[in-house]
Design a protein around this motif. Structure first.
Motif, PDB file in Angstrom:
ATOM      1  N   ASN A 101      24.217   9.724   5.990  1.00  0.00           N
ATOM      2  CA  ASN A 101      23.276   8.778   5.379  1.00  0.00           C
ATOM      3  C   ASN A 101      23.450   7.389   5.962  1.00  0.00           C
ATOM      4  O   ASN A 101      22.474   6.717   6.313  1.00  0.00           O
ATOM      5  CB  ASN A 101      23.473   8.735   3.864  1.00  0.00           C
ATOM      6  N   GLU A 102      24.703   6.945   6.084  1.00  0.00           N
ATOM      7  CA  GLU A 102      24.954   5.609   6.619  1.00  0.00           C
ATOM      8  C   GLU A 102      24.566   5.505   8.094  1.00  0.00           C
ATOM      9  O   GLU A 102      24.265   4.412   8.579  1.00  0.00           O
ATOM     10  CB  GLU A 102      26.428   5.239   6.424  1.00  0.00           C
ATOM     11  N   LEU A 103      24.557   6.648   8.780  1.00  0.00           N
ATOM     12  CA  LEU A 103      24.154   6.672  10.193  1.00  0.00           C
ATOM     13  C   LEU A 103      22.674   7.007  10.342  1.00  0.00           C
ATOM     14  O   LEU A 103      22.200   7.289  11.449  1.00  0.00           O
ATOM     15  CB  LEU A 103      25.014   7.687  10.949  1.00  0.00           C
ATOM     16  N   ASP A 104      21.956   6.992   9.206  1.00  0.00           N
ATOM     17  CA  ASP A 104      20.497   7.205   9.166  1.00  0.00           C
ATOM     18  C   ASP A 104      20.074   8.608   9.599  1.00  0.00           C
ATOM     19  O   ASP A 104      18.986   8.796  10.153  1.00  0.00           O
ATOM     20  CB  ASP A 104      19.777   6.144  10.014  1.00  0.00           C
ATOM     21  N   ASN A 105      20.929   9.575   9.288  1.00  0.00           N
ATOM     22  CA  ASN A 105      20.570  10.978   9.514  1.00  0.00           C
ATOM     23  C   ASN A 105      20.353  11.644   8.163  1.00  0.00           C
ATOM     24  O   ASN A 105      21.140  12.476   7.718  1.00  0.00           O
ATOM     25  CB  ASN A 105      21.679  11.701  10.295  1.00  0.00           C
ATOM     26  N   ARG A 106      19.275  11.247   7.488  1.00  0.00           N
ATOM     27  CA  ARG A 106      19.058  11.675   6.113  1.00  0.00           C
ATOM     28  C   ARG A 106      18.906  13.198   5.987  1.00  0.00           C
ATOM     29  O   ARG A 106      19.371  13.798   5.018  1.00  0.00           O
ATOM     30  CB  ARG A 106      17.827  10.975   5.526  1.00  0.00           C
ATOM     31  N   ALA A 107      18.247  13.818   6.931  1.00  0.00           N
ATOM     32  CA  ALA A 107      18.043  15.266   6.851  1.00  0.00           C
ATOM     33  C   ALA A 107      19.369  16.015   6.910  1.00  0.00           C
ATOM     34  O   ALA A 107      19.602  16.976   6.172  1.00  0.00           O
ATOM     35  CB  ALA A 107      17.112  15.734   7.967  1.00  0.00           C
ATOM     36  N   GLU A 108      20.271  15.561   7.789  1.00  0.00           N
ATOM     37  CA  GLU A 108      21.593  16.179   7.888  1.00  0.00           C
ATOM     38  C   GLU A 108      22.388  15.936   6.613  1.00  0.00           C
ATOM     39  O   GLU A 108      23.095  16.831   6.124  1.00  0.00           O
ATOM     40  CB  GLU A 108      22.327  15.604   9.103  1.00  0.00           C
ATOM     41  N   CYS A 109      22.267  14.746   6.073  1.00  0.00           N
ATOM     42  CA  CYS A 109      22.937  14.416   4.810  1.00  0.00           C
ATOM     43  C   CYS A 109      22.472  15.352   3.698  1.00  0.00           C
ATOM     44  O   CYS A 109      23.282  15.930   2.976  1.00  0.00           O
ATOM     45  CB  CYS A 109      22.636  12.957   4.452  1.00  0.00           C
ATOM     46  N   ALA A 110      21.161  15.507   3.573  1.00  0.00           N
ATOM     47  CA  ALA A 110      20.598  16.342   2.510  1.00  0.00           C
ATOM     48  C   ALA A 110      21.050  17.792   2.636  1.00  0.00           C
ATOM     49  O   ALA A 110      21.291  18.481   1.631  1.00  0.00           O
ATOM     50  CB  ALA A 110      19.076  16.259   2.550  1.00  0.00           C
ATOM     51  N   LYS A 111      21.188  18.270   3.875  1.00  0.00           N
ATOM     52  CA  LYS A 111      21.613  19.650   4.121  1.00  0.00           C
ATOM     53  C   LYS A 111      22.974  19.935   3.508  1.00  0.00           C
ATOM     54  O   LYS A 111      23.181  20.972   2.854  1.00  0.00           O
ATOM     55  CB  LYS A 111      21.648  19.888   5.634  1.00  0.00           C
ATOM     56  N   TYR A 112      23.912  19.010   3.673  1.00  0.00           N
ATOM     57  CA  TYR A 112      25.266  19.253   3.183  1.00  0.00           C
ATOM     58  C   TYR A 112      25.405  18.973   1.696  1.00  0.00           C
ATOM     59  O   TYR A 112      26.224  19.595   1.015  1.00  0.00           O
ATOM     60  CB  TYR A 112      26.275  18.467   4.028  1.00  0.00           C
ATOM     61  N   ILE A 113      24.599  18.070   1.190  1.00  0.00           N
ATOM     62  CA  ILE A 113      24.579  17.889  -0.263  1.00  0.00           C
ATOM     63  C   ILE A 113      24.105  19.174  -0.935  1.00  0.00           C
ATOM     64  O   ILE A 113      24.703  19.649  -1.908  1.00  0.00           O
ATOM     65  CB  ILE A 113      23.652  16.712  -0.650  1.00  0.00           C
ATOM     66  N   GLN A 114      23.029  19.745  -0.403  1.00  0.00           N
ATOM     67  CA  GLN A 114      22.497  20.966  -1.011  1.00  0.00           C
ATOM     68  C   GLN A 114      23.457  22.132  -0.866  1.00  0.00           C
ATOM     69  O   GLN A 114      23.550  22.990  -1.746  1.00  0.00           O
ATOM     70  CB  GLN A 114      21.144  21.320  -0.409  1.00  0.00           C
ATOM     71  N   GLU A 170      13.392  17.217  -0.560  1.00  0.00           N
ATOM     72  CA  GLU A 170      13.187  16.017  -1.386  1.00  0.00           C
ATOM     73  C   GLU A 170      14.226  14.948  -1.059  1.00  0.00           C
ATOM     74  O   GLU A 170      13.898  13.766  -0.864  1.00  0.00           O
ATOM     75  CB  GLU A 170      13.286  16.395  -2.865  1.00  0.00           C
ATOM     76  N   PHE A 171      15.493  15.350  -0.965  1.00  0.00           N
ATOM     77  CA  PHE A 171      16.555  14.389  -0.676  1.00  0.00           C
ATOM     78  C   PHE A 171      16.418  13.812   0.738  1.00  0.00           C
ATOM     79  O   PHE A 171      16.712  12.639   0.971  1.00  0.00           O
ATOM     80  CB  PHE A 171      17.928  15.056  -0.819  1.00  0.00           C
ATOM     81  N   ALA A 172      15.976  14.632   1.688  1.00  0.00           N
ATOM     82  CA  ALA A 172      15.844  14.169   3.067  1.00  0.00           C
ATOM     83  C   ALA A 172      14.831  13.037   3.196  1.00  0.00           C
ATOM     84  O   ALA A 172      14.899  12.240   4.140  1.00  0.00           O
ATOM     85  CB  ALA A 172      15.444  15.325   3.968  1.00  0.00           C
ATOM     86  N   ALA A 173      13.910  12.944   2.232  1.00  0.00           N
ATOM     87  CA  ALA A 173      12.877  11.906   2.276  1.00  0.00           C
ATOM     88  C   ALA A 173      13.291  10.629   1.556  1.00  0.00           C
ATOM     89  O   ALA A 173      12.526   9.653   1.530  1.00  0.00           O
ATOM     90  CB  ALA A 173      11.585  12.447   1.664  1.00  0.00           C
ATOM     91  N   LEU A 174      14.494  10.595   0.986  1.00  0.00           N
ATOM     92  CA  LEU A 174      14.940   9.412   0.250  1.00  0.00           C
ATOM     93  C   LEU A 174      15.246   8.258   1.201  1.00  0.00           C
ATOM     94  O   LEU A 174      15.567   8.458   2.375  1.00  0.00           O
ATOM     95  CB  LEU A 174      16.196   9.745  -0.557  1.00  0.00           C
ATOM     96  N   ASN A 196      18.543   4.939  -2.014  1.00  0.00           N
ATOM     97  CA  ASN A 196      18.376   5.996  -3.007  1.00  0.00           C
ATOM     98  C   ASN A 196      19.281   7.181  -2.719  1.00  0.00           C
ATOM     99  O   ASN A 196      19.759   7.845  -3.639  1.00  0.00           O
ATOM    100  CB  ASN A 196      16.919   6.440  -3.059  1.00  0.00           C
ATOM    101  N   MET A 197      19.528   7.435  -1.441  1.00  0.00           N
ATOM    102  CA  MET A 197      20.459   8.508  -1.096  1.00  0.00           C
ATOM    103  C   MET A 197      21.877   8.136  -1.514  1.00  0.00           C
ATOM    104  O   MET A 197      22.654   9.009  -1.949  1.00  0.00           O
ATOM    105  CB  MET A 197      20.415   8.802   0.403  1.00  0.00           C
ATOM    106  N   ARG A 198      22.240   6.874  -1.411  1.00  0.00           N
ATOM    107  CA  ARG A 198      23.553   6.452  -1.892  1.00  0.00           C
ATOM    108  C   ARG A 198      23.706   6.768  -3.378  1.00  0.00           C
ATOM    109  O   ARG A 198      24.771   7.211  -3.825  1.00  0.00           O
ATOM    110  CB  ARG A 198      23.743   4.955  -1.653  1.00  0.00           C
TER     111      ARG A 198
END
Length: 510
Positions: free
Chosen positions: A401-414, A428-432, A436-438
């Motif tokens: 998320n901090e490196l602006d890779n929201r899709a990768e972030c969302a993948k591991y959260i899920q 949904e999370f990948a579009a935050l 908001n992702m924080r």
């Protein structure tokens, strides 16, 4: 500093001379000395084992480290009648300083033992060079681990990287905090290159390559070095062998210790040693290798009830239902509360707490599902998991998320949510937005690691205590935050240490 008083369990003794006069000295053939030790592989192994022993003291993970890590989060509070514990959670530790003193002594004891090994390993004519490398890696990892806790507890600390046997040299000033972190990075990094990926048999539970990489990544994360942290977490993931346990609750029981989700845990056992609790002093053969976490955290009448979940964390679990419309299963694995069929220590919750059915209690790391009637013998054998694979996954997600890779972030959260059977919201999370992702990450981490000692460190590193809006929010989660004073996110330097070492300065806020 008082850390020079910590005794090594390897039974190494230093012979002394009195007043410069020579007296007839008869050597005890059964007593090890610096002249007779460090002669073979087994001597080195025993010395490294002594570093692990330092994790069993009351000031480390027998009891106080868990209290220091847990009580300051908004997921837990301390209703203890003992001010040492209750004041920890409410940031009031400035009169009775047992908490700070014991943490300081015990963790610096681990540093001292690590330095002792690292300064002397070269003396051993190893028959097995692989063992030599491994033992050096273990000592480096354990020194890094002890400093990791010291700097996160106290912030402004001396940095000692050699063993002193002359007390006149034990008066160092505090180092720059970044210098301490740099040493931690170096120790974990070097350890990761020397340690094996796994162990078997009697060596199971020793520090591994994955443990060194994971703590190195976490150390980078604490200092906002997201690219470096991400790389180390990815290395852990690429090692293979680690995965999430299908049953979340298996991470906190004696039956499922050292499982595939565990990256590093402290090995406790009721079957090893005697029954004497290892509070202070040098270990003896009758010392227990158990933890007092269970009796400290378990709800009365089964334990002392010195810890309790906050209502906020219970409500947080209930915000989102599983795919089948049930509460998040991590809630029942972590907390005792009034739900149909809830039992603890063989008894019905509704019967035990009939006078107060709103009571909530700590279940995680307790023996309430086993055969014991309570925790009153103080001797729990449940291993303390300091690093789980789910932590690596969520820390990696945070870095993305901090490196602006929201899709990768969302993948591991899920991926972590999937174990709890929560709905698939990856898209949904990948579009935050990043902000908001924080918020999403803070929620997901709270649920995955409730009552495990991670929450306050997360709050602190996110800067919430310096954010008036966030601090006000924390106060609604846990009234203990009403007593927070700027600077008290770190413990005070123990006054006894300042009295001994005039070079030490007190932390701000005290």
């Amino acid at each position: 500093m008082n850390i020079k008083k910590i005794l090594l369990t390897t039974a190494v003794a230093v012979s002394s001379m009195s007043c410069g006069k020579k007296y007839l000295e008869l050597a005890n053939p059964n007593q090890q000395t610096t002249a007779t030790f460090w002669k073979n592989d087994n001597d080195a192994l025993m010395a490294v084992n002594a570093i692990y022993q330092s994790l069993y003291y009351d000031g480390t993970f027998l009891r106080f480290a868990q209290c220091a890590l847990d009580f300051r989060g908004d997921d837990m509070m301390s209703p203890s009648p003992w001010d040492v514990l209750s004041n920890t959670g409410s940031f009031k530790l400035f009169n009775n300083m047992i908490m700070q003193q014991w943490l300081w002594i015990a963790f610096y004891g681990g540093v001292t033992r690590s330095n002792f090994v690292l300064d002397n390993l070269h003396k051993v004519p190893f028959k097995d060079q692989n063992l030599a490398n491994r033992l050096k890696g273990e000592a480096l990892f354990l020194r890094g681990l002890n400093y990791y806790y010291l700097v996160t507890f106290f912030n402004n600390i001396p940095l000692v990287t050699k063993f002193y046997d002359n007390s006149s040299e034990y008066f160092p000033s505090q180092a720059a905090t970044q210098d301490v972190w740099n040493q931690i990075y170096q120790d974990f990094d070097e350890a990761s290159k020397l340690l094996p990926v796994s162990y078997s048999g009697a060596d199971l539970g020793r520090a591994t390559k994955g443990a060194a990489l994971a703590f190195l990544g976490k150390s980078y994360l604490f200092n906002q070095k997201y690219d470096l942290a991400s790389a180390k977490f990815k290395e852990v993931m690429n090692l293979g062998g680690y995965d999430l346990m299908a049953n979340y609750g298996d991470n906190f029981t004696e039956a499922q210790e050292n499982n595939k989700e565990s990256i590093f845990e402290i090995q406790f056992s009721r079957e090893v040693g005697g029954i004497t609790l290892g509070w202070v002093s040098s270990p003896a053969a009758d010392w227990s290798k158990t933890t007092a976490r269970a009796i400290t955290f378990a709800p009365a009448p089964f334990g002392w009830g010195d810890a309790a979940p906050t209502q906020w964390i219970v409500d947080e679990y209930k915000k989102e239902k599983t795919k089948t419309g049930e509460d998040d299963p991590r809630l029942r694995a972590s907390i005792y509360y009034n739900y149909p069929g809830c039992k603890l220590y063989g008894q019905s919750f509704q019967t035990v707490y009939a006078a107060d059915l709103n009571k909530i209690g700590v279940k995680k790391y307790g023996n309430g599902d086993g055969s014991v009637p309570d925790e009153k013998d103080w001797r729990s054998g449940i291993n303390e998991r300091l690093m789980r694979y789910s932590d690596v996954l969520l820390m990696y997600a945070e870095c993305q998320n901090e490196l602006d890779n929201r899709a990768e972030c969302a993948k591991y959260i899920q991926r972590v949510r999937n174990r709890a059977n929560l709905p698939d919201r990856e898209a949904e999370f990948a579009a935050l937005s990043k902000e908001n992702m924080r918020e999403r990450i803070s929620h997901e981490r709270a649920l995955e690691f409730a009552l495990e000692g991670h929450r306050f460190d997360d709050i602190r590193r996110w800067g919430w205590l310096q954010n008036p809006t966030k601090l006000a929010e924390l106060k609604t989660h846990d009234p203990e935050f009403n007593s927070y004073v700027a600077g008290r996110e770190f413990f005070s330097i123990p006054q006894a240490e300042i009295d001994v070492n005039k070079n030490l300065k007190q932390n701000s806020g005290y």
